[in-house]
Design an enzyme around this catalytic site. Structure first.
Site, PDB file in Angstrom:
ATOM      1  CG  ASP A 266      -0.146   0.598   2.451  1.00  0.00           C
ATOM      2  OD1 ASP A 266      -0.353   1.778   2.795  1.00  0.00           O
ATOM      3  OD2 ASP A 266       0.684  -0.120   3.034  1.00  0.00           O
ATOM      4  CB  CYS A 304      -3.399   3.736 -19.973  1.00  0.00           C
ATOM      5  SG  CYS A 304      -4.088   3.881 -18.302  1.00  0.00           S
ATOM      6  CB  CYS A 309      -4.942   7.042 -21.056  1.00  0.00           C
ATOM      7  SG  CYS A 309      -3.631   7.350 -19.847  1.00  0.00           S
ATOM      8  CG  HIS A 335      -2.818   7.596 -15.504  1.00  0.00           C
ATOM      9  ND1 HIS A 335      -2.781   6.793 -16.624  1.00  0.00           N
ATOM     10  CD2 HIS A 335      -1.520   7.737 -15.107  1.00  0.00           C
ATOM     11  CE1 HIS A 335      -1.529   6.467 -16.902  1.00  0.00           C
ATOM     12  NE2 HIS A 335      -0.746   7.024 -15.984  1.00  0.00           N
TER      13      HIS A 335
END
Length: 375
Positions: A266, A304, A309, A335
């Protein structure tokens, strides 16, 4: 009910492809957990987080106990219902935030007394109260209460801190309420000292946990020291339990740690960077604030699937950032989380197909090339 368990599906050297089974679903590993500190992954809807491929998110005991309060969350159906995240949730114990955020704090052998960074109100965290708060939140994975050893620390300081954390780990285990599908992870401490890491791992294995985390890294020691610490620590942890490297990190950190046997990660980096115009791509970090993007019609990253994107140009993203439109941080956060989940999916496939070493080398070479030049 589902028993909490770890299934090892494939290995490639020390790298592992696995699956963690929890009360709220399975987690394919290696896995990256987006950080939802206060019951939300900042700038993201829960469905958007899930759309990136994320299967588990992280919540924070310290922040949620202060606001809105663990008892209130429990009355409202638990954190899954409260934040509309049906999948697994891991909560950290609150110890790190007490040390880093609380206005005033006093630590003793029993726990920590501190003042809220919100309003100065007085609170106390102990291993027992941390376990109870995480139970009220309904976390699938509960973290033992520990002290995150600062860096730098002398051997003596790291030793004292680690042994306190080990005493707290035993009390955490005794206070944890066992339920089907729920697990408690112990946290290996000891700074950058191999003998202390070995002592910590031995103590945790004697107590017995459903998973094991490596804490106290990514706190300023640098990548080389982090990797050398993992080299001596990860082999000491049981192969049939998940291994979690807390608070890490950059893509190159994650790839290197996966190669050393870590399963779960994380970090606030993808979300925080998205809010400050930084985008992670396979060819390194891109600053969308830079003027070189203002006339660039191309997507941020080819292939992507995220909306930043798929639907927009670099020029538009640059415009949003410079105009301080809230859509800019939202798109870049999406993103970045997508980029991390794409990386994890790539790692899982590479391990399963026995090509982890090649995957890591190709990722490093792409990042070294740097961002595509403007048209």
């Amino acid at each position: 009910m589902t028993e909490f368990s770890f299934e090892l599906l494939a290995t490639d050297g020390a790298a592992r492809r696995g699956r963690v089974h929890t009360a709220h679903g399975a987690i394919d590993t290696p896995a990256f957990m987006p950080v939802g500190t206060a019951g939300t992954v900042k700038a993201m809807m829960p469905a958007s987080v899930a759309a990136t491929g994320a299967q588990i998110v992280l919540g924070n005991t310290y922040h949620l106990m202060l606001r809105p309060g663990a008892e209130r969350v429990a009355r409202l159906g638990g954190l899954h219902k409260f934040m509309n995240w049906p999948g697994p949730i891991l909560t950290d114990s609150g110890g790190f935030q007490v040390m880093s955020l609380a206005k005033l704090r006093k630590m003793d052998a029993d726990g920590v007394t501190f003042q809220s960074h919100h309003d100065g109100s007085k609170h106390r965290l102990t291993p027992e109260s941390s376990m109870e708060i995480q139970r009220l939140l309904d976390a699938d994975i509960t973290m033992a209460f520990d002290e995150c050893t600062p860096f730098p620390a002398t051997h003596g300081q790291a030793e004292e801190s680690m042994r306190l954390s080990m005493r707290w780990a035993r009390r955490s285990k005794e206070a944890f309420v066992a339920r089907d599908g729920y697990g408690l992870f112990g946290i290996v401490q000891g700074g950058v000292y191999p003998d202390l890491r070995a002592e910590s791992a031995k103590a945790l294995l004697e107590i017995g946990f459903e998973g094991y985390a490596v804490g106290g890294l990514a706190v300023g020691e640098g990548q080389d020291a982090m990797f050398s610490t993992l080299d001596v620590t990860t082999p000491l942890l049981p192969g049939d339990k998940p291994r979690y490297l807390m608070g890490v990190g950059r893509p190159s950190d994650i790839i290197g740690a996966v190669g050393r046997g870590i399963d779960m990660f994380d970090c606030v980096m993808p979300t925080r960077s998205g809010r400050t115009a930084q985008a992670f791509t396979r060819r390194g970090t891109v600053n969308l604030r830079n003027a070189r993007h203002q006339d660039d019609p191309r997507p941020l990253e080819e292939d992507c699937p995220c909306p930043a994107c798929r639907d927009h140009s670099r020029a538009y993203l640059h415009h949003l950032i410079r105009s301080e439109e809230i859509l800019g941080p939202m798109l870049l956060t999406w993103h970045n989380i997508q980029a991390y989940q794409t990386l994890m999916a790539g790692l899982r496939s590479a391990i399963a197909e026995g090509r982890f070493t090649r995957f890591a080398a190709e990722a490093a070479a792409l990042e070294e090339m740097g961002d595509i030049p403007p048209p």
